[in-house]
Write a protein that holds these residues in place. Structure first.
Motif, short mmCIF file in Angstrom:
data_model
loop_
_atom_site.label_atom_id
_atom_site.label_comp_id
_atom_site.label_asym_id
_atom_site.label_seq_id
_atom_site.Cartn_x
_atom_site.Cartn_y
_atom_site.Cartn_z
N ILE A 1 0.46 -0.92 -0.09
CA ILE A 1 -0.31 0.30 0.19
C ILE A 1 0.64 1.32 0.17
CG2 ILE A 1 -1.36 1.31 1.42
CD1 ILE A 1 -2.61 -1.38 2.51
N ALA A 2 2.21 1.66 0.56
CA ALA A 2 2.57 2.36 0.62
C ALA A 2 3.19 2.53 -0.43
CB ALA A 2 3.81 2.50 2.00
N ALA A 3 3.33 1.47 -1.46
CA ALA A 3 4.47 1.58 -2.61
C ALA A 3 3.50 2.68 -3.87
CB ALA A 3 4.62 0.54 -3.15
N GLU A 4 1.54 2.32 -3.84
CA GLU A 4 0.84 2.78 -4.09
C GLU A 4 1.10 3.77 -4.09
OE1 GLU A 4 -2.82 -0.02 -4.36
OE2 GLU A 4 -1.62 -1.49 -4.78
N VAL A 5 0.70 4.89 -2.70
CA VAL A 5 0.93 6.15 -1.82
C VAL A 5 2.05 7.07 -2.72
CG1 VAL A 5 0.85 7.40 0.05
CG2 VAL A 5 -0.80 5.53 -0.54
N ALA A 6 2.60 6.16 -3.07
CA ALA A 6 3.92 7.15 -3.21
C ALA A 6 4.41 7.19 -4.79
CB ALA A 6 5.31 6.56 -2.86
N GLU A 7 3.62 6.31 -5.82
CA GLU A 7 3.48 6.45 -6.60
C GLU A 7 2.76 7.44 -7.39
OE1 GLU A 7 2.57 3.88 -11.45
OE2 GLU A 7 2.45 2.95 -8.30
N LYS A 8 1.47 7.27 -6.17
CA LYS A 8 0.37 8.26 -7.31
C LYS A 8 0.53 9.88 -6.30
CE LYS A 8 -3.83 5.05 -6.51
NZ LYS A 8 -4.34 5.64 -7.91
N GLN A 9 1.39 10.12 -5.29
CA GLN A 9 1.59 10.97 -4.81
C GLN A 9 2.52 11.82 -5.62
OE1 GLN A 9 3.27 10.70 -0.52
NE2 GLN A 9 3.91 13.33 -0.19
N ALA A 10 3.61 10.49 -6.36
CA ALA A 10 4.69 11.55 -7.10
C ALA A 10 4.16 12.26 -8.06
CB ALA A 10 5.44 10.27 -7.25
N SER A 11 3.17 11.36 -8.90
CA SER A 11 2.08 11.56 -9.73
C SER A 11 1.63 13.40 -9.47
CB SER A 11 1.47 11.20 -10.08
OG SER A 11 0.24 11.28 -11.66
#
Length: 1555
Positions: free
Chosen positions: A43-53
């Motif tokens: 989940i933390a990886a998904e959040v990090a990806e969205k946040q980066a976008s």
């Protein structure tokens, strides 16, 4: 203890089981936590990806915002104010403001210009709303429809910044802002869905993290439980282990306690002794520390003997005042340093003699900076080794980088050595020397110039001078500790012994060196162990029985101490045997030490006589190498000239190399002992010598060579000798012969080296000093007899001489005989009676031409040689120098008395690149020509660029330095002539030559020459350091008439006469030139009969007293530098006059020669008279027509020889050519004698007598008599006390001037003279009384000894008149007398004055003229009395002298006119009482007492001088010296031409120096 340990082991096992169960639970929970952690990670990886976008999209919008804000920055109040004030805006501007209204007001209905103006009414607020609009968008408060309402405006063609800018600047900025802010809104709107998805992902992540935290908390609780169990388990295990360790510790402690007890038991005895010593030392601490402090503070500058005397006096002083001191203490050095520290110094290269150790102790304990007086460089070598670990920096005083080095070292805390200082210290160093520190912050600083330099407390400054007796100002002595590192005789003896043994028995010396290293290392190691052990014991904490390292250290100390004790005992036994073998060579080392200190004392004779220890050792080593009979000596072909001789460089630094060997590596003890056993086997007394192969170590030592191919020991090694067998053993007979050979050769080598640099006048002095010193040391000469010989004491009041003896013996001889008879010397008491019994035989012996070669009458012919010299000095003092020459030759050998001619090749073989060659210049001698000639024979020429001759003078400094620098680098010979003319540059030469000692091209050689200053033998012409290391050559040309004539004629080239027009003038030129050369030679040769002042022999300070002039003033009253330049100039004048005049201008030539060129040097009237008398027409030596040949001068061969006789038996030559003139010199010149110079043959006797007196006075001044052999300080002080008591008791009372004046009825000129004389006598007596009283108090310790008191003591001890008493006398009459004779003279003066001033102060019938302080005043009073009685002016008065035939006791009434005087002696002639005129002296009679003389005043017009000789009157034989010029001129009747007596130098003397 065992049950407790088992219980704790069981408890630990139960805890181990519980811990195991709990660990399994924790493992299961950890697995669950791991699964949850993985989910959270996804989940933390998904959040990090969205946040980066989202962040990327927002980052793309940031430039739009920046552009909008930039557009706002273009707006200002002025533009907006102007815009809003418009009633009707330009077209398009209202569209811009409409968009701004839509955005800011949320799309209002009224978008008119009025609404816009109202919106912009408050410009600041308006701008703020524009800048914060982005934040409104970011908060989501801007509706989409509001923005959409703007889009129709944005599409308008004029809604463009560039278009609208031409209409309104403010509108253009608003346009740009509106466009970009709408674009920013669009981007934010697109990112919003992504933000929502990111928020949902963060919610899921937070939920997952919450679940993970719960699981991890559970795991943590389980882990905490496990940790608690493990802690309990660990505690149980620790208890178990502690119990086990305690059990083991108790066992170990018991063992260690036993070991400690064992170790301490062995150390306890030593510690008990130490503790007892400390307790005893505490009781005497005050006295000991006071003694040690005094030693450090005051003893540094003094010699070993003086230090010992000081310490003895201090100990006596402290003991008498009851201060507690160590019983029997004699040396404070053990209070300051221990054996281990001294051993470390020895390992660092400090000589181990007591003087050096004492100096080292002063240096390390002094708080002030040490200033080392170290002419032999032994102390400075130790400092360099000792301070190397402290970053020692070595600089020179006045060097370019000196202050920079000092600054850096001071900041870094390094050590600085300023070496080879002079007597001046750079003022820039004063703050450092005085430690003028000041505090700045927490640091100390010293101000150097304009800089503040930080002062590190670890900084150390060492000052060093090579001067043996420097004189520093009081402020330097107050801030520095002067330390005398000068080598002592015993210390040098030990060092030279090492050198001798190293050459003769290198195996022996190598073993000795290793034993020294072993012993010093043992001492240092033992001290280190003891200190470490005591330190550990003192710093041990807790139970000492548990300190294993301490106990092991103690055990190691015990083991090493035991081992060292065994080895030391073994080494001492071995060293004793080694020393016995080495001591067989000690006589050679003793001789070497004696020679060096003898050379060291020669600087008192002349400042040129300086010798360094390194130069001495080089010469001494060469003497050892060349001694015949050595089994190990191998011939080696010399590097120069192909001759076989030891290379001088082989011995350079030999002593220093031996000292450095002590600082080398230590070998294994077993190896050293094996060496010692092998060495001892070679040192036995077996009659058969056997060979052995050297050990590996010795073979390595012999194979070590320097660049010259010699071994480090200085011994030449023939090729192929390495590793060969060496024979060391000798039979006692062989050893004795070898030692005799070594003694003779090293003595001769050193003496010959020294003799080569001596003035001719000093060679016999040095030879006699050497001979007597060796004889005194060996006991062959009795010290008392030697003292009597040197002092030549004469009885001040001898009994009347018998008639029998008076026929052939003078009063002076009788006084000397009586002095011997009353001297206390065994066998001399009967001398007067023996002389009277055999008067005829003694008369014949005394009349012999060479009595020293004749047997003495009676039993005196069998006395020893010294006693014969004593008799000869008493009866024939003129032959004493010849007798001494013969005595020295008989004792030392013929080679000591005969010197080979100067040979440049042999001198160059002894030189090296670091050894300059110093030539002493003499008139008529050019050493540069000799060196140039020899250099050419070796291929060195100025054309080749490897030889340079520079005559020093103004502007030659640069070329000289450039040549030195080039030759030091590339090789070559440079000769610097006349360096005495460059006093300002000589220090630079000194530094250059010092650099040469550090390594230059091996073919570099430096020659230089200087001329001594007449009358100033102690003048510092050449720096001491240069003289010490230089090879000195004094190639003094002979001064006889023939040699002077040869040199004089050689000064004129044969083609010189070609400048004249006619052969007749050429003939005249040759004739007169020969007479001129003879005149020049007469003036030069006359000097040898003595000059009053200004000679190199005289007036030099020696030992505090002035050295008596060599010879009297018979030759000249003063010294003059007649030279070849004067002669050549006269020759040029002669040829010019002959060319300019038709006839020879005889009068002009005589005037130019006698008055101008030679007379221009002369300052004394009597000397000028003698100089011109040689040229006067009435004299026998003339420049006059009779010097020309008789006949036609155009053809001299056909002429008759000239009739002029230049000297008795020497006629002028027939001048046919230059060869004829040279031949005439060789064939016709008579033998050398005073007659040639117009003097009586007795002049030579006077000269020889004066030379003998000078010789013995010099022996006393230089060698100090035999005080160093038999007397010592105590005997010297006792003699001074005895003489002081005698002089004090005999000192008369002063005159009462007021009483004398009260009795005067008529104050005549005679009375005035009497009063003046009495006043002068009172001043003299007062000075004598004051000086003797102060000296007595000083000897008793009631006053500090001052320099004046020391000088007075030295004068009394040496029987020489002290300078203070001389000054009070106000004349120089006393300098030719001994103190006893001078004191008798003072008493006699007082006696005459007492009689004169008694009663009515009547003038004596006959005045003893020598007894007056101012005899000139008395003679003036004679004329004043006569002039007053007759009413005549004084300036027309003269006086004549009539010699009576009466003695003083026959004068019973005053003179009818003038006054009678007596007490004068005649020198150079005799007075014939019967005929009443001057006649030639009787043979052997130097001074004749004159009868009473009447001084008769006359007027100038009545004065008749016909038939009289104007005889000068002088105070003494020195004639016109500095303080007493001619007293007067008396008229003496004569039958011959007065010129005869002028040339014979006839004079009257007030003082008979020879009496």
């Amino acid at each position: 203890m065992a049950v407790e340990v088992e219980h704790k082991v069981a408890s630990a096992n139960v805890f181990a089981d519980q811990v195991g169960v709990e660990k399994e639970k924790v493992a299961a929970e950890n697995e669950s936590a791991k699964v949850e952690a993985e989910k959270c990670a996804v989940i933390a990886a998904e959040v990090a990806e969205k946040q980066a976008s989202c962040e990327a999209d927002l980052a793309a919008a940031e430039p739009l915002v920046a552009q909008a804000e930039a557009a706002l920055d273009t707006l200002n109040k002025k533009d907006l104010g102007e815009t809003k004030s418009l009633k009707k805006p330009p077209p398009g501007v209202d569209d811009i403001t409409a968009v701004v209204l839509i955005l800011l007001e949320g799309n209002p209905k009224d978008k008119s210009w009025a609404a816009a103006a109202k919106m912009m009414n408050n410009v600041d607020k308006f701008l703020e709303r524009l800048r914060t609009y982005k934040a409104v968008i970011d908060e989501g408060k801007v509706q989409k429809k509001t923005v959409d309402a703007c889009r129709s405006y944005l599409d308008l063609p004029h809604f463009n910044r560039d278009v609208i800018f031409t209409k309104s600047h403010a509108a253009a900025g608003l346009c740009e802002w509106a466009v970009n802010i709408v674009k920013y809104y669009d981007v934010v709107s697109e990112v919003e869905p992504k933000r929502q998805e990111l928020a949902m992902a963060n919610a899921r992540l937070q939920e997952a993290n919450t679940m993970l935290a719960a699981v991890q908390q559970k795991v943590a609780e389980l882990n905490a439980k496990v940790q608690a169990l493990e802690a309990q388990f660990a505690a149980a295990v620790d208890d178990k282990n502690a119990a086990i360790r305690e059990s083991e510790r108790c066992q170990l402690k018991l063992q260690l306690a036993n070991r400690l007890i064992s170790a301490l038991a062995s150390e306890g005895e030593r510690w008990a002794r130490t503790a007892e010593q400390l307790r005893a030392g505490y009781d005497v601490l005050t006295g000991d520390m006071l003694l040690a402090s005094a030693f450090v503070s005051y003893a540094g500058p003094f010699t070993t003997r003086f230090r010992a005397g000081l310490v003895a006096e201090w100990i006596k002083f402290l003991s008498n005042r009851g201060l507690p001191m160590t019983e029997g203490i004699k040396d404070p050095v053990p209070l300051l340093v221990d054996a281990a520290l001294v051993a470390s110094w020895v390992r660092q290269g400090l000589p181990s003699d007591p003087a050096s150790v004492g100096s080292g102790a002063i240096l390390v304990n002094s708080e002030r900076w040490p200033l080392m007086m170290d002419p032999q460089l032994q102390g400075v070598l130790w400092i360099k080794e000792r301070e190397a670990k402290n970053g020692l920096q070595v600089v020179r005083m006045g060097g370019d980088n000196m202050m920079t080095v000092v600054e850096r070292a001071m900041e870094a805390g390094n050590s600085v050595l300023i070496e080879n200082m002079g007597e001046a210290i750079d003022a820039a160093l004063n703050p450092v020397i005085t430690r003028s520190t000041f505090k700045k912050g927490r640091s100390l600083y010293i101000k150097l110039g304009d800089k503040d330099v930080e002062y590190n407390k670890n900084f150390r400054l060492f000052l060093h001078t090579k001067l043996s007796n420097p004189h520093y100002p009081p402020e330097v002595q107050a801030e520095c500790t002067l330390i005398n590192f000068t080598v002592t005789e015993q210390g040098l003896e030990d060092q030279l012994l090492a050198l001798v043994v190293n050459k003769e028995r290198p195996d022996l010396e190598e073993t000795k060196t290793q034993l020294i290293i072993q012993n010093t290392e043992f001492t240092i190691k033992l001290k280190q162990l003891e200190d470490e052990l005591l330190y550990k014991l003192s710093t041990a904490e807790g139970d000492i029985t548990e300190d294993v390292a301490l106990i092991e250290s103690l055990e190691e100390s015990k083991r090493v101490a035991t081992d060292i004790s065994d080895k030391v005992a073994q080494a001492r036994e071995t060293e004793s045997a080694i020393n016995d073998s080495r001591d067989k060579y000690r006589p050679v080392a003793q001789r070497g030490s004696l020679l060096f200190f003898l050379l060291n004392s020669l600087s008192k004779v002349h400042a040129f006589y300086q010798f360094s220890l390194n130069a001495f050792v080089t010469v001494y080593g060469r003497g050892l190498d060349t001694a015949p009979g050595g089994k190990r000596k191998q011939a080696r072909t010399g590097a120069r000239g192909g001759s076989s001789a030891p290379d001088s460089s082989a011995n350079d630094g030999a002593l220093r190399n031996l000292q450095r060997r002590v600082t080398g590596d230590r070998r294994e003890f077993a190896e050293v002992m094996a060496m010692a056993r092998r060495t001892s086997s070679q040192s036995g007394h077996s009659a058969l010598a056997h060979s052995r192969r050297p050990t590996n170590m010795q073979a390595r030592h012999l194979q070590r060579r320097d660049l010259s191919g010699a071994s480090v020991t200085g011994e030449p090694i023939a090729e192929g000798d390495e590793g060969g067998e060496e024979e060391y053993a000798m039979t006692p007979e062989e050893l004795e012969a070898r030692l005799a050979s070594l003694l003779h050769t090293c003595t001769y080598t050193v003496f010959n080296y020294t003799r080569r640099g001596l003035f001719d006048r000093d060679k016999l002095i040095v030879l006699a000093l050497l001979t007597f010193t060796i004889g005194l040391r060996s006991g062959a000469i009795d010290a008392a007899e030697y003292d009597a010989l040197c002092k030549g004491a004469r009885s001040p009041a001898p009994p009347p001489i018998t008639d029998e003896l008076s026929r052939w013996m003078g009063e002076g001889q009788w006084a000397a005989v009586d002095g011997l008879a009353t001297s206390g010397l065994p066998g001399f008491a009967s001398l007067p009676k023996d002389l009277e019994k055999a008067s005829e035989e003694w008369s014949a012996w005394c009349a012999a031409e060479a009595p020293e070669r004749s047997a003495m009458p009676g039993d005196w012919g069998r006395v020893g040689e010294i006693r014969k010299l004593l008799l000869l000095r008493a009866l024939r003092p003129d032959r004493i120098t010849n007798a001494l020459q013969a005595y020295c030759e008989a004792v030392m050998g013929p080679m000591f008395a005969k010197q080979d001619a100067f040979d440049a090749a042999s001198v160059l073989r002894e030189s090296s690149s670091s050894t300059p060659l110093f030539f002493i210049l003499f008139p008529g001698y050019s050493p540069s020509k000799e060196i140039e000639a020899y250099a050419r024979s070796t291929g060195r020429t100025t054309e080749a660029g490897n030889l340079t001759l520079i005559s020093m003078g103004q502007g030659q400094e640069g070329p000289a330095e450039a040549t030195l620098a080039r030759y030091m680098k590339e090789g070559g010979w440079v000769f610097l002539d006349n360096v005495h003319l460059m006093q300002g540059w000589i220090p630079r030469l000194e530094r250059r030559l010092e650099a040469a000692a550090d390594g230059v091209h091996p073919d570099f050689r430096c020659f230089f020459s200087a001329e001594p200053i007449n009358g100033a033998p102690q003048a510092k012409i050449i720096p001491e350091s240069i003289l010490q290391n230089a090879i000195k050559i004094s190639n003094e040309p002979p001064s006889d008439m023939a040699s002077n004539m040869r040199r004089a004629l050689a000064a004129f080239p044969p083609d010189l006469e070609q400048r004249l027009a006619t052969p007749a003038k050429c003939t005249a030129f040759r004739s007169i030139l020969f007479g001129l050369c003879f005149y020049h030679s007469l003036l030069l040769g006359r000097k040898k009969f003595g000059v009053g002042i200004g000679t190199g022999e005289g007036l030099g300070k020696m030992g505090g007293f002035e050295r008596v002039c060599s010879g009297s003033g018979l030759g000249f009253c003063r010294a003059y530098s007649f030279n070849t330049g004067d002669l050549v100039t006269c020759g040029d004048v002669l040829i010019n006059y002959l060319g300019a005049y038709k006839d020879v201008p005889w009068d002009d030539l005589r005037y130019m020669f006698g008055e101008v060129f030679y007379g221009g040097h002369i300052t004394d009237n009597m000397d000028r008279r003698a100089c011109t008398t040689y040229l006067q027409a009435s004299a026998r030596v003339l420049i006059r027509p009779e010097i020309l040949p008789v006949g036609d001068l155009s053809d001299p061969a056909a002429c008759a020889p000239p009739p002029l006789e230049l000297a008795p038996g020497f006629r002028a030559p027939l001048p046919t050519g230059y060869d004829a003139l040279r031949a005439h010199i060789e064939t016709a010149l008579p033998a050398e004698s005073p007659v040639v110079y117009g003097m009586h043959p007795n002049a030579e006797l006077s000269l020889m007598t004066s030379l003998g007196e000078t010789l013995f006075r010099t022996l006393i001044d230089v060698g100090g008599g035999s005080g160093g052999v038999s007397g010592g300080a105590a005997a010297g002080e006792a003699a001074v006390r005895s003489a002081l008591k005698d002089y004090s008791e005999r000192l008369p009372a002063p005159f009462v001037i007021a009483d004398i004046e009260g009795r005067v009825k008529d104050k005549t000129p005679y009375v005035v003279v009497a009063l003046q004389e009495a006043t002068r006598m009172n001043a003299l007596l007062a000075e004598m009384r004051r000086g003797m009283e102060e000296l007595q108090l000083g000897l008793d310790g009631a006053l500090n000894m001052s320099e004046a008191m020391e000088a007075l003591a030295r004068g009394i001890a040496a029987n020489a008149v002290p300078a203070a008493w001389m000054a009070a006398m106000s004349t120089r009459i006393q300098e030719v007398l001994t103190l006893s004779g001078w004191y008798a003279d003072v008493l006699r003066r007082h006696e005459q004055l007492s009689a004169w001033t008694a009663g009515a102060v009547a003038t004596p019938n006959s005045v003893w003229l020598p007894g007056l302080f101012n005899p000139k005043a008395f003679l003036t009073a004679v004329m004043q009395t006569y002039a007053r009685a007759r009413g005549l002016p004084l300036d027309v008065m003269r006086f004549v002298t009539d010699v009576t035939d009466k003695n003083p006791e026959q004068i019973t009434e005053p003179a009818p006119a003038g006054c009678y005087i007596h007490g004068l002696v005649l020198e150079g002639a005799r007075w014939d009482r019967a005929e009443g005129r001057l006649k030639d002296s009787a043979p052997g009679e130097l001074h004749q007492p004159m009868p009473v003389i009447q001084v008769r005043p006359v007027t100038a017009d009545a004065m008749d001088t016909a038939g009289t000789y104007a005889c000068p009157v002088y105070v003494n034989m020195q004639r016109a010296n500095v303080y007493s010029p001619a007293v007067s001129t008396f008229t003496l009747r004569c039958a011959e031409d007065p010129a005869k007596w002028v040339l014979a130098s006839v004079a009257l003397l007030l003082q008979d120096d020879l009496a």
